[in-house]
Design a protein around this motif. Sequence first.
Motif, PDB file in Angstrom:
ATOM      1  N   GLY A 169       0.800  -1.235   0.000  1.00  0.00           N
ATOM      2  CA  GLY A 169       0.000   0.000   0.000  1.00  0.00           C
ATOM      3  C   GLY A 169       0.825   1.273   0.000  1.00  0.00           C
ATOM      4  O   GLY A 169       0.622   2.173  -0.832  1.00  0.00           O
ATOM      5  N   ALA A 170       1.781   1.364   0.918  1.00  0.00           N
ATOM      6  CA  ALA A 170       2.539   2.610   1.064  1.00  0.00           C
ATOM      7  C   ALA A 170       3.389   2.883  -0.169  1.00  0.00           C
ATOM      8  O   ALA A 170       3.493   4.020  -0.631  1.00  0.00           O
ATOM      9  N   GLY A 171       3.991   1.849  -0.731  1.00  0.00           N
ATOM     10  CA  GLY A 171       4.850   2.018  -1.908  1.00  0.00           C
ATOM     11  C   GLY A 171       4.072   2.525  -3.112  1.00  0.00           C
ATOM     12  O   GLY A 171       4.540   3.405  -3.840  1.00  0.00           O
ATOM     13  N   ALA A 221      15.881   1.371   8.128  1.00  0.00           N
ATOM     14  CA  ALA A 221      14.583   1.777   8.671  1.00  0.00           C
ATOM     15  C   ALA A 221      13.737   0.552   8.954  1.00  0.00           C
ATOM     16  O   ALA A 221      14.042  -0.552   8.510  1.00  0.00           O
ATOM     17  N   GLY A 222      12.679   0.745   9.687  1.00  0.00           N
ATOM     18  CA  GLY A 222      11.755  -0.319  10.082  1.00  0.00           C
ATOM     19  C   GLY A 222      10.780   0.250  11.104  1.00  0.00           C
ATOM     20  O   GLY A 222       9.576   0.103  10.998  1.00  0.00           O
ATOM     21  N   HIS A 223      11.330   0.964  12.080  1.00  0.00           N
ATOM     22  CA  HIS A 223      10.478   1.659  13.052  1.00  0.00           C
ATOM     23  C   HIS A 223      10.188   3.068  12.519  1.00  0.00           C
ATOM     24  O   HIS A 223      10.977   3.641  11.771  1.00  0.00           O
ATOM     25  N   ALA A 224       9.053   3.600  12.951  1.00  0.00           N
ATOM     26  CA  ALA A 224       8.590   4.863  12.382  1.00  0.00           C
ATOM     27  C   ALA A 224       9.268   6.082  12.995  1.00  0.00           C
ATOM     28  O   ALA A 224       9.722   6.050  14.139  1.00  0.00           O
ATOM     29  N   ALA A 225       9.309   7.144  12.205  1.00  0.00           N
ATOM     30  CA  ALA A 225       9.644   8.504  12.678  1.00  0.00           C
ATOM     31  C   ALA A 225      11.127   8.742  12.962  1.00  0.00           C
ATOM     32  O   ALA A 225      11.464   9.652  13.701  1.00  0.00           O
ATOM     33  N   LEU A 249       7.106  15.903   3.480  1.00  0.00           N
ATOM     34  CA  LEU A 249       5.997  15.321   4.237  1.00  0.00           C
ATOM     35  C   LEU A 249       5.072  14.612   3.259  1.00  0.00           C
ATOM     36  O   LEU A 249       4.443  15.243   2.411  1.00  0.00           O
ATOM     37  N   ASN A 250       5.048  13.290   3.362  1.00  0.00           N
ATOM     38  CA  ASN A 250       4.197  12.470   2.488  1.00  0.00           C
ATOM     39  C   ASN A 250       2.862  12.257   3.188  1.00  0.00           C
ATOM     40  O   ASN A 250       2.725  11.387   4.039  1.00  0.00           O
ATOM     41  N   ASP A 251       1.893  13.053   2.794  1.00  0.00           N
ATOM     42  CA  ASP A 251       0.616  13.106   3.517  1.00  0.00           C
ATOM     43  C   ASP A 251      -0.456  12.347   2.735  1.00  0.00           C
ATOM     44  O   ASP A 251      -0.916  12.807   1.694  1.00  0.00           O
ATOM     45  N   SER A 282      -2.289   6.247   8.502  1.00  0.00           N
ATOM     46  CA  SER A 282      -1.173   5.581   9.163  1.00  0.00           C
ATOM     47  C   SER A 282      -1.297   4.159   8.623  1.00  0.00           C
ATOM     48  O   SER A 282      -1.324   3.991   7.403  1.00  0.00           O
ATOM     49  N   ILE A 283      -1.347   3.118   9.467  1.00  0.00           N
ATOM     50  CA  ILE A 283      -1.786   1.828   8.911  1.00  0.00           C
ATOM     51  C   ILE A 283      -3.302   1.907   8.831  1.00  0.00           C
ATOM     52  O   ILE A 283      -3.915   1.672   7.788  1.00  0.00           O
ATOM     53  N   ALA A 284      -3.895   2.307   9.927  1.00  0.00           N
ATOM     54  CA  ALA A 284      -5.316   2.633   9.955  1.00  0.00           C
ATOM     55  C   ALA A 284      -5.437   4.109   9.547  1.00  0.00           C
ATOM     56  O   ALA A 284      -4.421   4.793   9.440  1.00  0.00           O
TER      57      ALA A 284
HETATM   58  C1  LIG Z   1       7.708   2.870  16.315  1.00  0.00           C
HETATM   59  C2  LIG Z   1       6.765   2.195  15.364  1.00  0.00           C
HETATM   60  N1  LIG Z   1       5.485   2.009  15.738  1.00  0.00           N
HETATM   61  C3  LIG Z   1       4.631   1.398  14.892  1.00  0.00           C
HETATM   62  C4  LIG Z   1       5.033   0.979  13.663  1.00  0.00           C
HETATM   63  C5  LIG Z   1       4.082   0.236  12.746  1.00  0.00           C
HETATM   64  N2  LIG Z   1       3.811   1.018  11.546  1.00  0.00           N
HETATM   65  C6  LIG Z   1       4.434   0.755  10.392  1.00  0.00           C
HETATM   66  S1  LIG Z   1       3.963   1.783   9.186  1.00  0.00           S
HETATM   67  C7  LIG Z   1       2.927   2.602  10.189  1.00  0.00           C
HETATM   68  C8  LIG Z   1       2.134   3.742   9.649  1.00  0.00           C
HETATM   69  C9  LIG Z   1       3.005   4.797   9.091  1.00  0.00           C
HETATM   70  O1  LIG Z   1       2.209   5.811   8.574  1.00  0.00           O
HETATM   71  P1  LIG Z   1       2.872   6.991   7.770  1.00  0.00           P
HETATM   72  O2  LIG Z   1       4.052   7.495   8.494  1.00  0.00           O
HETATM   73  O3  LIG Z   1       1.812   7.980   7.457  1.00  0.00           O
HETATM   74  O4  LIG Z   1       3.414   6.307   6.466  1.00  0.00           O
HETATM   75  P2  LIG Z   1       2.571   5.686   5.242  1.00  0.00           P
HETATM   76  O5  LIG Z   1       2.380   4.238   5.551  1.00  0.00           O
HETATM   77  O6  LIG Z   1       1.289   6.396   5.153  1.00  0.00           O
HETATM   78  O7  LIG Z   1       3.480   5.893   4.091  1.00  0.00           O
HETATM   79  C10 LIG Z   1       2.924   2.053  11.459  1.00  0.00           C
HETATM   80  C11 LIG Z   1       2.089   2.507  12.581  1.00  0.00           C
HETATM   81  C12 LIG Z   1       6.382   1.195  13.321  1.00  0.00           C
HETATM   82  N3  LIG Z   1       6.878   0.787  12.147  1.00  0.00           N
HETATM   83  N4  LIG Z   1       7.215   1.808  14.181  1.00  0.00           N
END
Ligand SMILES: Cc1ncc(C[n+]2csc(CCOP(=O)(O)OP(=O)(O)O)c2C)c(N)n1
Length: 609
Positions: free
Chosen positions: A23-25, A92-96, A150-152, A156-158
């Motif tokens: 989905g994200a890709g 990468a793997g964990h968010a933010a 910022l990719n809006d 998120s997942i939900a």
């Molecule tokens: C610290 C952390 N918590 C939860 C996750 C699980 N997770 C993977 S992708 C994602 C949603 C990310 O949303 P966004 O940053 O908007 O990226 P998009 O998928 O929309 O590209 C979550 C919650 C994670 N990877 N890392």
Amino acid sequence: MALAAEVRAFLIESCSVTGGHIGAGLGVVELSIALHHVFETPQDQVVWDVGHQGYPHKVLTGRADRMDTLRQEDGLSGFLKRAESDYDAFGAGHAATSISAAYGMAVGRDMRGEDFKVVAIIGDGSLGSGLAYEGLNNAGASDSDFIVVLNDNEMSIAPNVGAMHKYLTSVQRNPIYNRVRSAIGDIADNAPGMLHDAGKLLRRWEESVKSFLTPGVLFEELGFRYFGPIDGHDLKQLNETFKAVREMKGPRLIHVITQKGKGFPAGEHVEKWHALPPGHDPTTGKQLKAATGNANYTTVFGKGLVELMAENDRIAVITAAMPSGTGTGGAAKQFPSRFFDVGIAEGHAVTMAAGMATRGVRPVVAIYSTFLQRGYDSIVHDVAIQHLPVTFCMDRAGLVGEDGETHAGLYDIAYMLAIPSMTVTAPRSGTELLGLLRSAMAHEAGPFAIRYPRDNSPDVVSAIAEIPAVPYGTWEVVRSGTEFAILAVGTMVNQSLAAADLLAAEGMNVTVVNCRYLKPYDALTLDAILATHRHVLVVEEGTVVNGFGAYMASVISSREPGVRVTAHGVPDRIVYAAPRARQLALCGLDAAGIADKVRSLHGSEAVAG
Ligand SMILES: Cc1ncc(C[n+]2csc(CCOP(=O)(O)OP(=O)(O)O)c2C)c(N)n1
């Protein structure tokens, strides 16, 4: 545009075989093309966040012919990995993490007098994470040559949650603003003569007031020059904006609007297409071979939790952006006023739970083992030191298969055991998971952690009303033998029983104990074992360093120094992606591996003796 269509079609096809985070890709195909077109990668550092949206980036950087190995042993990672490609500027793997990591690169570049650009890409979901703000706050106060994209996509997942999400969507999608904007555009582009000039003037005016009408003002206040919002599927607009912004200096942020799952034939992205299993129909996303076996632990937990919430209205559930992943979607539906999705904010989730617990609420914090690492200080400082009754339900504890090393839950035993007031548990089955959940709700004296794997439950689980609590601090001897005892944790109980069967066929009679409470341990049962056995093997699906085995070794050496203790867990190395069963075998944590370990210890003892 032909390239974008080709990349999309390729990804949809290849992921239908391998599975993965499609989905994200699909949402960032044009964005990936534009970034690689405008920036001089790999010299310019392009830092993706999470990495699950990195598939188009992989395809564009020479890995298309290996996409059929995605998420497999020795194959391409499902996320990003420095060792995999020079184009993967940061793992990468964990968010933010992207803003902090990329800002660090910019600082490193300047310290060493180098000359290249640094771009961090972050999703709107991850922007809800504290780490992202820390990065923006720090970088925005600098004069560093640094770009954030910022990719809006509002997901998120939900669907995304939180005030930041509301802020981003409220103004830029405001129909009045958008109508005014497109009317100005029409006049400027199409009107003849004087009107055309007036339109141009209006457009300049619109640019100058835009920051008041778009989310830009927040980022501008944080020290970033704001550009956008722009259409993330319009390659021309992306290229032009990136080219212009690339040549500027100072912190700047480009706000790009994309659609998650764009081009997926089954229609607009829904939450379930965030990730798809191997062997799915590329047009519908449906798995071709129906899943078999018992329900998985996540489902068992989610169902039991709802039933328990019906029994006890003090129970509340907190998830950090993973309602479906943690199985708490049912609780969200049935008890919306007692369900809290706080976004990708694990530390906040834990401290918020602590606050709720001070008011008599019984919070259940459902977060994967690997992501709870983010909340560790909150667990120690806000929950444990104050002895607050917060329950931690740690899904995906242990080896997680294809998600690989970034998502493995190998450290929770070590990090939870280290905390004085923490009860640490691991069920051997779905039924025991719900029994422990009941025990947790009865335990008012402090926090209670339950870890369970990414796997199917070995048993069929009945309604929680029929499942009693697991008596506090007790173990269960599941097989009685002589001389050699296995203290097994969670998933390792059944593997140890199977190992005991193998050994029995060779004439060795091994005791197996289900150590469902790791802390407090069952001193009565332990003493009985120590009185009748000469060797104890502790088996756990977690890091062997500072795990339950290490804990038991120190306990046993003071209780009964004559008994030999050996810890057997995940070795002190990174375990990469492979099917979970294969990972267990590689770590010697399947029945054959455990039996081998017992044989080798038994043999060495015989020689030594
Ligand atoms: C610290 C952390 N918590 C939860 C996750 C699980 N997770 C993977 S992708 C994602 C949603 C990310 O949303 P966004 O940053 O908007 O990226 P998009 O998928 O929309 O590209 C979550 C919650 C994670 N990877 N890392």
